[in-house]
Design a protein around this motif. Structure first.
Motif, PDB file in Angstrom:
ATOM      1  N   ASP A  62      44.723  64.218 -15.835  1.00 45.48           N
ATOM      2  CA  ASP A  62      45.555  63.904 -16.991  1.00 45.48           C
ATOM      3  C   ASP A  62      44.711  63.733 -18.245  1.00 45.48           C
ATOM      4  OD1 ASP A  62      47.760  63.959 -15.345  1.00 45.48           O
ATOM      5  OD2 ASP A  62      47.940  61.779 -15.153  1.00 45.48           O
ATOM      6  N   LEU A  63      43.526  63.129 -18.097  1.00 44.68           N
ATOM      7  CA  LEU A  63      42.651  62.931 -19.254  1.00 44.68           C
ATOM      8  C   LEU A  63      42.117  64.256 -19.780  1.00 44.68           C
ATOM      9  CD1 LEU A  63      40.621  59.775 -18.105  1.00 44.68           C
ATOM     10  CD2 LEU A  63      42.404  59.878 -19.850  1.00 44.68           C
ATOM     11  N   ASP A  64      42.036  65.265 -18.905  1.00 45.14           N
ATOM     12  CA  ASP A  64      41.608  66.590 -19.372  1.00 45.14           C
ATOM     13  C   ASP A  64      42.647  67.201 -20.306  1.00 45.14           C
ATOM     14  OD1 ASP A  64      39.313  66.395 -17.887  1.00 45.14           O
ATOM     15  OD2 ASP A  64      40.129  67.481 -16.155  1.00 45.14           O
ATOM     16  N   VAL A  65      43.910  66.737 -20.186  1.00 45.66           N
ATOM     17  CA  VAL A  65      44.988  67.236 -21.041  1.00 45.66           C
ATOM     18  C   VAL A  65      45.080  66.415 -22.327  1.00 45.66           C
ATOM     19  CG1 VAL A  65      47.485  67.645 -21.205  1.00 45.66           C
ATOM     20  CG2 VAL A  65      46.271  68.083 -19.057  1.00 45.66           C
ATOM     21  N   SER A  66      44.981  65.081 -22.171  1.00 47.24           N
ATOM     22  CA  SER A  66      45.106  64.198 -23.340  1.00 47.24           C
ATOM     23  C   SER A  66      44.352  62.904 -23.077  1.00 47.24           C
ATOM     24  CB  SER A  66      46.574  63.883 -23.631  1.00 47.24           C
ATOM     25  OG  SER A  66      46.686  62.927 -24.675  1.00 47.24           O
ATOM     26  N   THR A  67      43.696  62.371 -24.117  1.00 43.14           N
ATOM     27  CA  THR A  67      43.000  61.091 -23.984  1.00 43.14           C
ATOM     28  C   THR A  67      43.899  59.928 -24.388  1.00 43.14           C
ATOM     29  OG1 THR A  67      42.083  61.360 -26.209  1.00 43.14           O
ATOM     30  CG2 THR A  67      40.716  62.091 -24.332  1.00 43.14           C
ATOM     31  N   THR A  68      45.159  60.210 -24.701  1.00 43.32           N
ATOM     32  CA  THR A  68      46.150  59.168 -24.961  1.00 43.32           C
ATOM     33  C   THR A  68      47.286  59.330 -23.955  1.00 43.32           C
ATOM     34  OG1 THR A  68      45.618  59.088 -27.322  1.00 43.32           O
ATOM     35  CG2 THR A  68      47.736  58.154 -26.632  1.00 43.32           C
ATOM     36  N   LEU A  69      47.491  58.315 -23.130  1.00 47.58           N
ATOM     37  CA  LEU A  69      48.483  58.395 -22.052  1.00 47.58           C
ATOM     38  C   LEU A  69      49.471  57.240 -22.168  1.00 47.58           C
ATOM     39  CD1 LEU A  69      46.058  59.136 -19.064  1.00 47.58           C
ATOM     40  CD2 LEU A  69      47.405  60.805 -20.370  1.00 47.58           C
ATOM     41  N   PRO A  70      50.770  57.540 -22.123  1.00 45.88           N
ATOM     42  CA  PRO A  70      51.767  56.467 -22.152  1.00 45.88           C
ATOM     43  C   PRO A  70      51.628  55.553 -20.928  1.00 45.88           C
ATOM     44  CG  PRO A  70      52.772  58.596 -22.580  1.00 45.88           C
ATOM     45  CD  PRO A  70      51.375  58.879 -22.128  1.00 45.88           C
ATOM     46  N   LEU A  71      51.989  54.304 -21.115  1.00 43.80           N
ATOM     47  CA  LEU A  71      51.937  53.330 -20.020  1.00 43.80           C
ATOM     48  C   LEU A  71      53.207  53.454 -19.181  1.00 43.80           C
ATOM     49  CD1 LEU A  71      50.071  51.012 -19.019  1.00 43.80           C
ATOM     50  CD2 LEU A  71      51.517  49.448 -20.324  1.00 43.80           C
ATOM     51  N   ALA A  72      53.031  53.646 -17.848  1.00 42.54           N
ATOM     52  CA  ALA A  72      54.184  53.885 -16.979  1.00 42.54           C
ATOM     53  C   ALA A  72      54.453  52.760 -15.991  1.00 42.54           C
ATOM     54  CB  ALA A  72      53.981  55.196 -16.211  1.00 42.54           C
ATOM     55  N   GLY A  73      53.686  51.711 -16.044  1.00 46.15           N
ATOM     56  CA  GLY A  73      53.915  50.624 -15.099  1.00 46.15           C
ATOM     57  C   GLY A  73      52.677  49.752 -14.985  1.00 46.15           C
TER      58      GLY A  73
END
Length: 412
Positions: free
Chosen positions: A69-80
């Protein structure tokens, strides 16, 4: 003069070997709850029934991520979130992260945990800095500390405050241990009077049991205290019969010298077997060891320092072996430089009481506690080590190198 010039005096090394050769571990065991097992000796190996930790968990407060996922984006929404004792139980969508705390279970699919100091909370989600992330980063895997079936403690281990929390972490509730050896002890002598009572002419206080009984308890034994027995052969014989019927080891103080009123040795020759009764040590030459019908016997000298010192040096290893303690060993012998002279006459190994320190160069130095008489117990109270002077050695001058043995925990 050497030990060979002192007829009948056995070297301490030979005496110790003789004692241990004739000492056997108690056979009886008991099962105790974990909170009652401190200081007891294990009668069986302990194998781990579980993995520790029992699941992959986080070593940091931070965020659980998938590296892909970090290879796609370095900002990730919080899911839990996954907290200790409250793991994430729902699906974890792609291209999101999970808030995780130290010790919490790692969500399925997580590759790494990024510590919270390397992340920033934004409106778009959690923004991670450009630091490289490696697989299994900050993840403690299942069984990282202990694996199921692994031996964690061996038979013969005396349980310490460091062992109990580990056993608790394994869910071990009850422990099989050897029963405690039982020591029956009494002092002998018409001159001995209870503390707190006035002394008559020629009388002294019975101080030896105030030192030896606490030692025996610290050595991990139960004690049967028979008090003071007068110098009367009939009473002494009765005391020996009672003691050996109720104990594994009988330890007496006094009565093993060569005085006309020292009856202990004579009674032993009639009711048991004497292995030896004169050692090439100072203090403590009139120390006796032997066997009664149902127990081993240790006869301590009557002088206070001698009784205490021989209990520590000679009786302690006997009781350690009898209790099944396979880890016990004497404190190591260290080298120290003398800050004062030590009086010594060749012929016996001398255990003088000393005070050691470590100087500015990190070296051990030692000085005497003063009066080294076997009746002067203040020297024992002041000391923090034994200065062990070899049999053949004479007077020691300032600046010479001597052997010292620091006291173990039983003297504190």
């Amino acid at each position: 003069m050497s030990c060979c010039d002192a007829p009948g005096l056995m070297p301490i090394e030979e005496a110790m070997a003789n004692i241990l050769e004739n000492t056997h571990t108690v056979k009886e065991t008991e099962t105790l709850p974990l909170d009652k097992a401190l200081g007891r000796v294990l009668a069986c190996d302990i194998l781990s029934p579980i993995h520790v930790p029992p699941f992959d968990n986080s070593a940091m407060d931070g965020y659980a991520v998938r590296i892909a996922d970090l290879d796609v984006s370095t900002t990730l929404p919080l899911a839990g979130q996954s907290f200790a004792g409250a793991p994430l139980k729902r699906q974890w969508p792609p291209l999101t992260c999970i808030r995780i705390m130290t010790g919490a279970q790692i969500p399925a699919g997580c590759d790494a945990v990024i510590m919270q100091e390397l992340a920033t909370v934004t409106e778009q989600g959690i923004q991670f800095d450009a630091s490289p992330v490696t697989r299994h980063q900050n993840i403690r895997p299942l069984g990282d500390d202990i694996k199921v079936g692994q031996m964690v403690l061996s038979k013969g281990k005396r349980l310490t405050p460091r062992d109990l929390p580990m056993l608790a972490s394994l869910g071990v509730a009850n422990i099989q241990v050897y029963r405690k050896p039982i020591v029956a002890t009494f002092s002998t002598g018409d001159e001995l009077k209870p503390v707190g009572t006035p002394l008559g002419e020629g009388e002294i206080y019975d101080s030896n049991r105030y030192g030896t009984i606490p030692l025996f308890k610290k050595f991990g034994c139960d004690v049967v205290d028979l008090g003071v027995i007068p110098d009367d052969p009939a009473l002494l014989t009765k005391a020996f019969e009672h003691a050996q019927a109720n104990a594994d080891v009988v330890v007496t103080s006094g009565g093993v010298s060569v005085g006309e009123a020292d009856f202990t040795k004579d009674i032993l020759e009639q009711t048991g077997e004497i292995g030896f009764w004169k050692l090439a040590i100072k203090p403590g030459k009139p120390f006796a060891f032997g066997k009664l019908n149902n127990a081993l016997f240790c006869g301590l000298p009557g002088n206070p320092v001698s009784a205490f010192m021989t209990s520590y040096i000679l009786v302690q290893p006997l009781l350690a072996k009898m209790s099944g303690d396979s880890d016990w060993k004497p404190e190591p012998i260290l080298q120290a430089t003398t800050h004062c002279a030590f009086k010594k006459v060749p012929g016996r190994t001398d255990y003088q009481r000393g005070i050691y320190a470590i100087n500015e160069k990190g070296q051990f130095v030692v000085e005497t506690t003063g009066n080294q008489s076997s009746g002067a117990f203040r020297s024992m109270s002041l000391a923090n080590c034994f200065v062990i002077l070899e049999r053949e050695r004479g007077r020691v001058e300032v600046g010479e190198t001597v052997q010292i043995q620091l006291f173990n925990s039983t003297l504190y």
